[in-house]
Design a protein around this motif. Structure first.
Motif, short mmCIF file in Angstrom:
data_model
loop_
_atom_site.label_atom_id
_atom_site.label_comp_id
_atom_site.label_asym_id
_atom_site.label_seq_id
_atom_site.Cartn_x
_atom_site.Cartn_y
_atom_site.Cartn_z
N ALA A 22 -9.06 8.75 0.28
CA ALA A 22 -8.51 7.83 1.27
C ALA A 22 -8.61 8.46 2.66
O ALA A 22 -8.56 9.68 2.83
CB ALA A 22 -7.05 7.50 0.95
N VAL A 23 -8.72 7.60 3.66
CA VAL A 23 -8.67 8.02 5.05
C VAL A 23 -7.22 7.87 5.51
O VAL A 23 -6.59 6.84 5.28
CB VAL A 23 -9.58 7.14 5.93
N VAL A 24 -6.68 8.91 6.14
CA VAL A 24 -5.30 8.89 6.62
C VAL A 24 -5.30 8.69 8.13
O VAL A 24 -5.89 9.48 8.87
CB VAL A 24 -4.56 10.18 6.25
N LEU A 25 -4.64 7.63 8.58
CA LEU A 25 -4.43 7.39 10.00
C LEU A 25 -3.06 7.92 10.37
O LEU A 25 -2.06 7.52 9.78
CB LEU A 25 -4.51 5.90 10.31
N PHE B 96 -14.31 1.47 8.85
CA PHE B 96 -13.26 1.34 7.85
C PHE B 96 -13.66 0.47 6.67
O PHE B 96 -12.87 0.29 5.74
CB PHE B 96 -11.98 0.79 8.49
N ALA B 97 -14.86 -0.09 6.71
CA ALA B 97 -15.29 -0.97 5.61
C ALA B 97 -15.39 -0.18 4.31
O ALA B 97 -16.01 0.88 4.24
CB ALA B 97 -16.64 -1.60 5.94
N GLY B 98 -14.78 -0.69 3.26
CA GLY B 98 -14.84 -0.06 1.96
C GLY B 98 -14.02 1.20 1.83
O GLY B 98 -14.11 1.90 0.82
N ARG B 99 -13.20 1.52 2.82
CA ARG B 99 -12.39 2.74 2.77
C ARG B 99 -10.93 2.40 2.43
O ARG B 99 -10.38 1.42 2.93
CB ARG B 99 -12.42 3.49 4.11
N ALA B 100 -10.32 3.23 1.61
CA ALA B 100 -8.88 3.14 1.39
C ALA B 100 -8.18 3.84 2.54
O ALA B 100 -8.54 4.97 2.90
CB ALA B 100 -8.51 3.79 0.06
N VAL B 101 -7.21 3.19 3.16
CA VAL B 101 -6.57 3.72 4.36
C VAL B 101 -5.07 3.90 4.12
O VAL B 101 -4.38 2.98 3.68
CB VAL B 101 -6.79 2.78 5.57
N ILE B 102 -4.58 5.10 4.43
CA ILE B 102 -3.16 5.44 4.35
C ILE B 102 -2.64 5.61 5.77
O ILE B 102 -3.30 6.23 6.61
CB ILE B 102 -2.93 6.74 3.56
N LEU B 103 -1.45 5.10 6.05
CA LEU B 103 -0.84 5.24 7.37
C LEU B 103 0.26 6.31 7.28
O LEU B 103 1.23 6.16 6.53
CB LEU B 103 -0.24 3.90 7.81
N ASP B 104 0.10 7.39 8.03
CA ASP B 104 1.07 8.48 8.07
C ASP B 104 1.84 8.39 9.39
O ASP B 104 1.28 8.66 10.46
CB ASP B 104 0.35 9.83 7.95
N VAL B 105 3.11 8.02 9.32
CA VAL B 105 3.91 7.83 10.53
C VAL B 105 4.94 8.96 10.70
O VAL B 105 5.93 8.79 11.41
CB VAL B 105 4.62 6.45 10.50
N THR B 106 4.68 10.10 10.08
CA THR B 106 5.62 11.21 10.15
C THR B 106 5.90 11.62 11.60
O THR B 106 7.04 11.88 11.97
CB THR B 106 5.06 12.41 9.37
N THR C 102 -3.62 -4.58 10.87
CA THR C 102 -4.13 -5.70 10.09
C THR C 102 -4.96 -6.62 10.96
O THR C 102 -6.01 -7.13 10.53
CB THR C 102 -2.97 -6.47 9.44
N ALA C 103 -4.52 -6.85 12.20
CA ALA C 103 -5.28 -7.69 13.12
C ALA C 103 -6.64 -7.09 13.43
O ALA C 103 -7.58 -7.82 13.78
CB ALA C 103 -4.48 -7.90 14.41
N ARG C 104 -6.77 -5.78 13.30
CA ARG C 104 -8.04 -5.09 13.52
C ARG C 104 -8.84 -4.95 12.22
O ARG C 104 -9.78 -4.18 12.15
CB ARG C 104 -7.78 -3.71 14.14
N GLU C 105 -8.43 -5.65 11.18
CA GLU C 105 -9.09 -5.65 9.88
C GLU C 105 -9.08 -4.26 9.26
O GLU C 105 -10.07 -3.80 8.68
CB GLU C 105 -10.50 -6.22 9.96
N ILE C 106 -7.95 -3.55 9.42
CA ILE C 106 -7.75 -2.25 8.79
C ILE C 106 -6.59 -2.41 7.81
O ILE C 106 -5.42 -2.25 8.19
CB ILE C 106 -7.44 -1.15 9.82
N TYR D 234 -19.71 -5.10 0.35
CA TYR D 234 -19.83 -3.66 0.54
C TYR D 234 -19.85 -2.92 -0.79
O TYR D 234 -19.29 -3.37 -1.78
CB TYR D 234 -18.64 -3.14 1.38
N ARG D 235 -20.48 -1.75 -0.75
CA ARG D 235 -20.43 -0.83 -1.88
C ARG D 235 -20.43 0.58 -1.31
O ARG D 235 -21.27 0.93 -0.48
CB ARG D 235 -21.63 -1.02 -2.82
N ILE D 236 -19.46 1.40 -1.75
CA ILE D 236 -19.37 2.77 -1.26
C ILE D 236 -20.10 3.72 -2.19
O ILE D 236 -20.52 3.34 -3.29
CB ILE D 236 -17.90 3.20 -1.08
N ALA D 237 -20.25 4.97 -1.75
CA ALA D 237 -21.07 5.94 -2.48
C ALA D 237 -20.62 6.12 -3.92
O ALA D 237 -21.44 6.26 -4.83
CB ALA D 237 -21.06 7.27 -1.73
N ASP D 238 -19.29 6.11 -4.15
CA ASP D 238 -18.79 6.35 -5.51
C ASP D 238 -19.17 5.25 -6.48
O ASP D 238 -19.11 5.44 -7.70
CB ASP D 238 -17.26 6.48 -5.48
N ASP D 239 -19.54 4.07 -5.96
CA ASP D 239 -19.88 2.94 -6.82
C ASP D 239 -21.39 2.80 -7.06
O ASP D 239 -21.83 1.81 -7.63
CB ASP D 239 -19.36 1.63 -6.21
#
Length: 234
Positions: free
Chosen positions: A20-23, A47-57, A74-78, A204-209
């Motif tokens: 996952a990508v952490v923002l 961000f296409a095809g990426r799992a995204v985690i939001l870190d607000v620490t 979400t409005a930015r399609e993330i 979309y298809r990512i490398a793992d697929d």
């Protein structure tokens, strides 16, 4: 009447790990969102095809502020699949679930500013773009008018976005996005198949697929209905 009792298999659970990508936004949030918009401009499909985690620490936002931040992303399609660093009272119905216990896996390569492109000679009404130089890491090529042909390779961290098909006469190690103008018949061709991400007409298809048996070979990719197909050319 006779009744037959069918034995259903037991429910099984399996563990699976995903990258996952952490923002991790920082204050002031308006400036951080502006930087995010600049990234999206350089690399529209980052961000296409990426799992995204939001870190607000680092922010420790209130419930309302966190909802506004998730809505802005979400409005930015993330789409956010989970949130780290938020108190239980900050989450609720309609919000991503809380996550914890994630382990760092290194930095994700970010697309940088593309160097000034060499002048491209265009013929009026042309529907194709030919690049005689390789596409370097961090460089994004966007040509919604038609096909793109790359005489060299597409490096890891680079991307090519075409309204039509993409032809790569070297290695494809970055991201190839064909049919961006709504062309389901577009295809992707490359001489050495090692992509990070593939896309045709929004699918979309990512490398793992990707079938590992195709790696390193000459390959073409196309759509059949709602399914992405890939086959070796050698």
């Amino acid at each position: 009447m006779t009744s037959q009792t069918q034995t259903r298999p037991p429910i099984r659970f399996r563990g699976r790990s995903f990258l996952a990508v952490v923002l991790a936004p920082e204050a002031p949030i308006e400036d951080w969102l502006a930087d995010l918009d600049a990234l999206a401009k350089r690399s529209p499909a980052f961000f296409a095809g990426r799992a995204v985690i939001l870190d607000v620490t680092a922010l420790a936002p209130s419930r309302d502020a966190l909802r506004e931040l998730v809505a802005a992303l979400t409005a930015r399609e993330i789409p956010i699949m989970g949130i780290e660093g938020a108190g239980a009272g900050s989450l609720g119905p309609g919000m991503p679930p809380p996550l914890n216990g994630g382990r760092p896996s290194g930095e994700v390569a970010m697309p940088g500013e593309a160097p000034p492109a060499a002048p491209v000679e265009r013929v009026t009404g042309a529907k194709s773009l030919m690049l005689e130089s390789p596409v370097r890491s961090g460089q994004a090529i966007l040509f919604p008018e038609g096909d793109v042909t790359v005489m060299g390779s597409v490096a890891s961290g680079a991307e090519v976005i075409a309204g039509g098909s993409i032809h790569i006469y070297g290695a494809l190690r970055g991201r190839a996005i064909a049919g961006a103008a709504g062309t389901p018949g577009a295809r992707i061709f490359c001489r050495k198949f090692e992509p990070e991400l593939l896309a045709i007409d929004g699918l979309y298809r990512i490398a793992d697929d990707i079938d590992p048996s195709l790696r390193g070979r000459a390959v073409q990719v196309w759509l059949e209905g709602d399914a992405m197909k890939a086959a070796a050319l050698d």
